[in-house]
Design a protein around this motif. Structure first.
Motif, mmCIF file in Angstrom:
data_model
loop_
_atom_site.group_PDB
_atom_site.id
_atom_site.type_symbol
_atom_site.label_atom_id
_atom_site.label_comp_id
_atom_site.label_asym_id
_atom_site.label_seq_id
_atom_site.Cartn_x
_atom_site.Cartn_y
_atom_site.Cartn_z
ATOM 1 N N ILE A 130 3.575 -0.590 6.009
ATOM 2 C CA ILE A 130 3.728 0.394 4.948
ATOM 3 C C ILE A 130 3.305 -0.280 3.648
ATOM 4 O O ILE A 130 3.905 -1.279 3.249
ATOM 5 N N TRP A 131 2.263 0.229 3.035
ATOM 6 C CA TRP A 131 1.779 -0.349 1.785
ATOM 7 C C TRP A 131 2.429 0.314 0.588
ATOM 8 O O TRP A 131 2.577 1.548 0.547
ATOM 9 N N ASP A 132 2.815 -0.499 -0.407
ATOM 10 C CA ASP A 132 3.199 0.057 -1.700
ATOM 11 C C ASP A 132 1.976 0.733 -2.311
ATOM 12 O O ASP A 132 0.829 0.333 -2.039
ATOM 13 N N ALA A 133 2.208 1.726 -3.159
ATOM 14 C CA ALA A 133 1.092 2.475 -3.739
ATOM 15 C C ALA A 133 0.173 1.603 -4.580
ATOM 16 O O ALA A 133 -1.010 1.920 -4.752
ATOM 17 N N ASP A 134 0.684 0.483 -5.089
ATOM 18 C CA ASP A 134 -0.119 -0.383 -5.963
ATOM 19 C C ASP A 134 -0.630 -1.634 -5.249
ATOM 20 O O ASP A 134 -1.076 -2.579 -5.894
ATOM 21 N N LYS A 135 -0.574 -1.662 -3.918
ATOM 22 C CA LYS A 135 -0.936 -2.887 -3.197
ATOM 23 C C LYS A 135 -2.342 -3.367 -3.541
ATOM 24 O O LYS A 135 -2.553 -4.532 -3.893
#
Length: 222
Positions: free
Chosen positions: A87-92
């Motif tokens: 699951i990636w953070d939106a700012d990855k």
């Protein structure tokens, strides 16, 4: 992204990639011979989104599958690997690019490597993979025991050009014994720069059906 029998978590991860902020994403996925519903899920996304491109291949193994994707990628400013179940953070991606711009010269072949929040199947926090003061052991250390995870990596165009150059590539059989991220780290350490971000911008699912593993975890509460 390389996929193999990832139906359980695949859609959630694809959504986090497509919802990245501050960047324009083109998602290239190679399926490595899945026999569950993974192919159906991928076809649905490819039909719905112009920036999702799918290749279906025979089982080659994770290293070969990822390197095939890297070699066939279209020219871009930056390139990243993705697992099928994180699951990636939106700012990855945006954070990685800003970190590269801050820590490296524009002319350097650069590989960004970030930390990971390890979570279980229910997304319950387990640990951080690496300590904040993780020490890069250089080329030989990376060859013997690479501590960086491919799913955190973002590379610039200069490094990608070196990696995909046909005159410099190892034979694909090389990736039967060495996984893709080990090779990419070694090349970056030999000819460019590896930068480590102690902050995690993703959740790495640690579960029984995962096809990659974490060798070291730093136990630490949120």
């Amino acid at each position: 992204m390389s996929t193999y029998n990832g139906e359980k978590f695949l859609s959630e991860q694809i959504e986090t990639i497509l919802n990245q902020t501050g960047v324009e994403v083109n998602l290239h996925i190679r399926d490595d011979g899945s026999n569950d519903r993974t192919k159906e899920i991928l076809k649905t996304y490819a039909e719905k989104y112009d920036n999702v491109n799918i290749t279906f291949g025979e089982a080659a193994g994770v290293g070969k599958s990822f390197m095939s994707l890297l070699y066939s990628a279209e020219p871009a400013d930056y390139y990243a690997f993705s697992d099928q179940d994180d699951i990636w953070d939106a700012d990855k991606l945006w954070s990685a690019i800003q970190y590269i711009k801050e820590k490296a010269k524009i002319t350097d072949p650069v590989l960004y490597c970030g930390n990971q929040k390890i979570v279980d199947s229910d997304r319950k926090f387990v640990a951080l993979r690496l300590p904040e003061n993780y020490e890069d052991h250089g080329l030989m250390g990376g060859i013997l025991a690479n501590g960086y995870a491919g799913c955190t990596m973002v590379m610039n165009h200069i490094l990608w050009e070196l990696l995909q150059d046909k005159k410099r590539r190892p034979k694909m059989q090389f990736f039967d014994s060495r996984i893709h991220d080990e090779w990419v780290v070694a090349v970056a350490q030999a000819v460019g720069k590896v930068i480590y971000d102690p902050v995690s911008h993703m959740e790495y699912r640690h579960h029984n059906s995962a096809f990659t593993s974490t060798d070291s975890l730093t136990s630490q509460k949120n």
